[in-house]
Structures are given as C-alpha cells and as structure tokens.
Design an enzyme around this catalytic site. Sequence first.
Site, PDB file in Angstrom:
ATOM      1  N   ASP A  14       0.846  -1.187   0.000  1.00  0.00           N
ATOM      2  CA  ASP A  14       0.000   0.000   0.000  1.00  0.00           C
ATOM      3  C   ASP A  14       0.881   1.237   0.000  1.00  0.00           C
ATOM      4  OD1 ASP A  14      -2.709   1.155   0.110  1.00  0.00           O
ATOM      5  OD2 ASP A  14      -2.031   1.970   2.015  1.00  0.00           O
ATOM      6  N   GLU A  16       0.803   5.793   0.520  1.00  0.00           N
ATOM      7  CA  GLU A  16       0.114   7.049   0.788  1.00  0.00           C
ATOM      8  C   GLU A  16       0.786   8.116  -0.078  1.00  0.00           C
ATOM      9  OE1 GLU A  16      -2.588   7.175   2.387  1.00  0.00           O
ATOM     10  OE2 GLU A  16      -2.502   5.225   3.384  1.00  0.00           O
ATOM     11  N   HIS A  64      -4.528  10.720   5.806  1.00  0.00           N
ATOM     12  CA  HIS A  64      -3.441   9.936   6.394  1.00  0.00           C
ATOM     13  C   HIS A  64      -2.698  10.629   7.539  1.00  0.00           C
ATOM     14  CE1 HIS A  64      -0.967  12.491   3.865  1.00  0.00           C
ATOM     15  NE2 HIS A  64      -1.391  11.913   2.744  1.00  0.00           N
ATOM     16  N   HIS A 160      -5.574   6.514   7.657  1.00  0.00           N
ATOM     17  CA  HIS A 160      -4.906   5.617   6.724  1.00  0.00           C
ATOM     18  C   HIS A 160      -3.404   5.638   6.976  1.00  0.00           C
ATOM     19  CE1 HIS A 160      -8.172   4.809   3.653  1.00  0.00           C
ATOM     20  NE2 HIS A 160      -8.736   5.684   4.479  1.00  0.00           N
ATOM     21  N   ASP A 165      -2.476  -0.335   6.558  1.00  0.00           N
ATOM     22  CA  ASP A 165      -3.449  -0.804   5.570  1.00  0.00           C
ATOM     23  C   ASP A 165      -2.982  -2.088   4.893  1.00  0.00           C
ATOM     24  OD1 ASP A 165      -4.931   1.350   6.282  1.00  0.00           O
ATOM     25  OD2 ASP A 165      -4.885   2.356   4.345  1.00  0.00           O
TER      26      ASP A 165
END
Length: 241
Positions: A14, A16, A64, A160, A165
């Site tokens: 994942d 960000e 986030h 997040h 995640d």
Amino acid sequence: MPSPVVSNRIVVLDTETTGLSPQEGHRIIEIGCVELVNRRLTGNRFHVYINPDRVIDRGAIEVHGITNQFLKDKPHFEDIHDDFIAFIQSAELVIHNAPFDVGFINHEFARLKDKARTLADFSTVFDTLAFARKKHPGQRNSLDALCRRYSIDNSHRELHGALLDAEILVDVFLLMTGGQSSLLDERESTDQESRNTHKPKQLANNRPALTVVYCNEKELTEHQQRLDAIEKASGLCFWKQ
C-alpha cells in the site's frame, strides 16, 4: 473472476500520497509492504516515509495525517528505490485498487531517467478490489467494507497508513481467497473432491455405512476466521502449524 494469487511469495503493498493524481505532480510519501510465503506471514516488512519535495494537499493530510514537517528529513524516492525493488522483485503484489498505487509507483520510476522502468518489469499484480467486485457484485468493496464483511477488527485504523493498511489487507486477502493454503491447499482440495464423489461402501453385515458429512465453503471460512482470531490473540495457533 480473476484467479487468486498462486505464487509462493506474495507482497501485500500500500502507499500514501500527496494527492490523487501523479499527472498533477503528486508524489508517494509512504510505502508499506508485508511479505507472505506460502500464504503465511514471514515477519519481513518494507516500510519507508519519503520526502516528496512538494506540498501535501490538505485533503490528503486529513486522510493519512502525514505532514510536510514530518517528512522534511525523510529520504527521497531515489534513495530508497534499490531497496524497494529488492523487496518486491519477482513477488506477486497484492494491492487494493491497484491502478492507483501502480500509477504512482510507475510515475516515480519514470522520474528516475537513468532507471526508467515500470512495476511490470519486477512483479505481477493482483488487485483485491477487482476481485472483490467480482466476488461481491453490487456491494461496497472498500477496505473498511471488506473488513466488516469478513469480521476483521480494524478499529485501530483511525487514519490511513501504508503499513497499517497493508497489514489489514493481508487478513482480507487471505479470507477472501479461501484462507491459509496450509489448510486448503490444492492437493487437499483435489483429494476432498475425490472423497465427496465416492459412494459409501456397505459394511460386511449389510448395514449402511455411516454418512460422512464434509464442511461447506461457509463453514471452512468461519473455521479459518476462528483460527486467525486465535493466532492474532495469542501469537500462535497450534492448528495452523
């Protein structure tokens, strides 16, 4: 429906970012990866924060919680590029909404003009969002929605985070694609199908044999969820060894 990942080595990934679109100059600011081998966690992780050399959108910070102040002393993508490639090399990448993360990663690769490649040069990708939409048509298939559907506790996910995640997606992926392969591997599944098609034999005294009742897919899933919960609570589940 897309086939679940079958590689021995899986990396759940994942990211960000500073915003929604690399075409608008947005950059990756965090990468989180979790390794599975034979569908079991190995404990190996890759996790970095990255200085994007640009301002993070306010809307992204609300998602986030990562700020430019926090990232000002973090490495740039070119500084972590080689380690990142070494971690994902030849693995099957499991990503939720893969086009988003793949697009950003390829954008970062393209900025490295002397090393310009795409993610496809290193790994294949399995998109859990595309798989979920086929498996659960007409339903919400966000990561939070899948956690609710598969009874995965994500109450600690207030914001997040790439590594957080990715860790949650590990649980979703394993449950959504049939649980641990050590319990439901292909050979056992084939043997099970063979047994299911066998007619019961008669005993010597002509009394009917006891009927063997095999668990269905729902019961297998609930069993796996219980084992996962035991393992999560205690750190070890004897029945998964």
